[in-house]
Each structure stands twice: as C-alpha cells, then as structure tokens.
Design an enzyme around this catalytic site. Sequence first.
Site, mmCIF file in Angstrom:
data_model
loop_
_atom_site.group_PDB
_atom_site.id
_atom_site.type_symbol
_atom_site.label_atom_id
_atom_site.label_comp_id
_atom_site.label_asym_id
_atom_site.label_seq_id
_atom_site.Cartn_x
_atom_site.Cartn_y
_atom_site.Cartn_z
ATOM 1 N N ARG A 6 0.831 -1.194 0.000
ATOM 2 C CA ARG A 6 0.000 0.000 0.000
ATOM 3 C C ARG A 6 0.868 1.247 0.000
ATOM 4 N NH1 ARG A 6 2.029 2.159 3.984
ATOM 5 N NH2 ARG A 6 2.005 1.377 6.070
ATOM 6 N N GLY A 7 0.250 2.393 -0.194
ATOM 7 C CA GLY A 7 0.991 3.654 -0.185
ATOM 8 C C GLY A 7 1.537 3.962 1.197
ATOM 9 N N GLY A 8 2.518 4.840 1.249
ATOM 10 C CA GLY A 8 3.103 5.231 2.525
ATOM 11 C C GLY A 8 4.311 4.386 2.866
ATOM 12 N N VAL A 10 6.488 3.041 6.714
ATOM 13 C CA VAL A 10 6.244 2.230 7.904
ATOM 14 C C VAL A 10 5.139 2.849 8.753
ATOM 15 C CG1 VAL A 10 7.284 1.349 10.024
ATOM 16 C CG2 VAL A 10 8.632 1.454 7.930
ATOM 17 N N ALA A 72 -3.287 8.157 10.052
ATOM 18 C CA ALA A 72 -2.463 7.825 8.896
ATOM 19 C C ALA A 72 -3.343 7.255 7.794
ATOM 20 C CB ALA A 72 -1.397 6.809 9.293
ATOM 21 N N GLY A 74 -2.974 5.145 4.053
ATOM 22 C CA GLY A 74 -2.151 4.424 3.087
ATOM 23 C C GLY A 74 -3.060 3.615 2.193
ATOM 24 N N GLY A 85 -6.349 1.542 3.678
ATOM 25 C CA GLY A 85 -7.180 2.651 4.121
ATOM 26 C C GLY A 85 -6.520 3.558 5.117
ATOM 27 N N PHE A 86 -7.050 3.569 6.344
ATOM 28 C CA PHE A 86 -6.583 4.546 7.323
ATOM 29 C C PHE A 86 -6.617 3.978 8.727
ATOM 30 C CE2 PHE A 86 -11.128 5.245 6.706
ATOM 31 C CZ PHE A 86 -11.625 5.299 7.998
ATOM 32 N N CYS A 103 5.368 6.680 8.925
ATOM 33 C CA CYS A 103 5.134 7.212 7.577
ATOM 34 C C CYS A 103 6.375 7.862 6.986
ATOM 35 C CB CYS A 103 3.952 8.180 7.582
ATOM 36 S SG CYS A 103 2.433 7.443 8.239
#
Length: 167
Positions: A6-8, A10, A72, A74, A85-86, A103
């Site tokens: 996913r995006g982001g 750690v 956060a 991602g 998600g978040f 992040c």
Amino acid sequence: VVETDRGGQVTYHGPGQLVAYPIVNLRDWGGPLKYVRNLEQVIICALADFGINAGVEQGLTGVWVGNAKIAAIGVKISRGVAHHGFAINVDPDLSKFAQIVPCGITDRRVTSMAQLLGASTPEMPAVQHSVARRYGRGMGYRMGRIRNSLVGQLASPGGSEMRTTVE
C-alpha cells in the site's frame, strides 16, 4: 512486522486504533487523489464530532492536530479499486511509534484522541459510528440501519468476507 504494497512507508497498527480498509471502486468516483483527500476530510469531520480541531498539512498525507499526526492514510489502487485505508489513533500505546519512523516523517510526532481529550475520550464504538456515518456522507452513500438478523445475509457466497454494516 508485515510488509505491504500500500501507499506510505512504515506504520503501526494495534489496540486502541480504529483501522478501516474500505474496498472501493474508484473508476467512476473521481480517482485516487480525490479519494485520499476525501478520507482526510472524513476523519477531520469525525474528530470534530468529539471536539478535536484537526486538519491537513501541505505536502503530507494524513490528519494532523497541530504538529502531531492523529490519523495515517495508506491506500493502494489496483485496477481502479482502492485497498487498504486509514488508522485513527483513538487510545493506542503511543510508545509503539517510538520504535519506527511513522510514515517516514522524522520531524513530527504522533498523537491520539486520548492524549488530547484525557478522561473525555470516547469509547471505540462511538468513534466507529461517527467515522462510518462521515464516510458514508463523504462518499455519497445512502446510510441506514439494518437489523442484526440481516447481517448474515450480507456475507459473501463463500461466507468468509463480510460487507461493512453500520448498526
């Protein structure tokens, strides 16, 4: 430690966080950037329900209270469908974040609803309800209540996945 695509960078997920991984077809909705910005606004509005004045920071993804990250985000997009998600820090053990660079952001700290609200921190079900309601509005979904007897009927044919419902 679990590696993910996913995006982001750690992040930490653990007890005391509201973690939501909506699976959403974004093809007709407006695309990835609009979706991520919408998630930020959903979280900001949900936090406002509990008296927390949160916002976004130019050039950074997520939701912030002052200089501290409270949520956060991602998201991975595959074939037009958002995964992951978040996570909103309701009342987690914030010392867990000291073991990582959340992040990939080195000059900001992490906070939580509990750190900001103290004894007034809402219970997790209240936060879940607020976020679900705000998410539905933000995505343009019609939200409603269902009877517990209908929940089993929402399961996938294999019975291993459940669609999100708000009770």
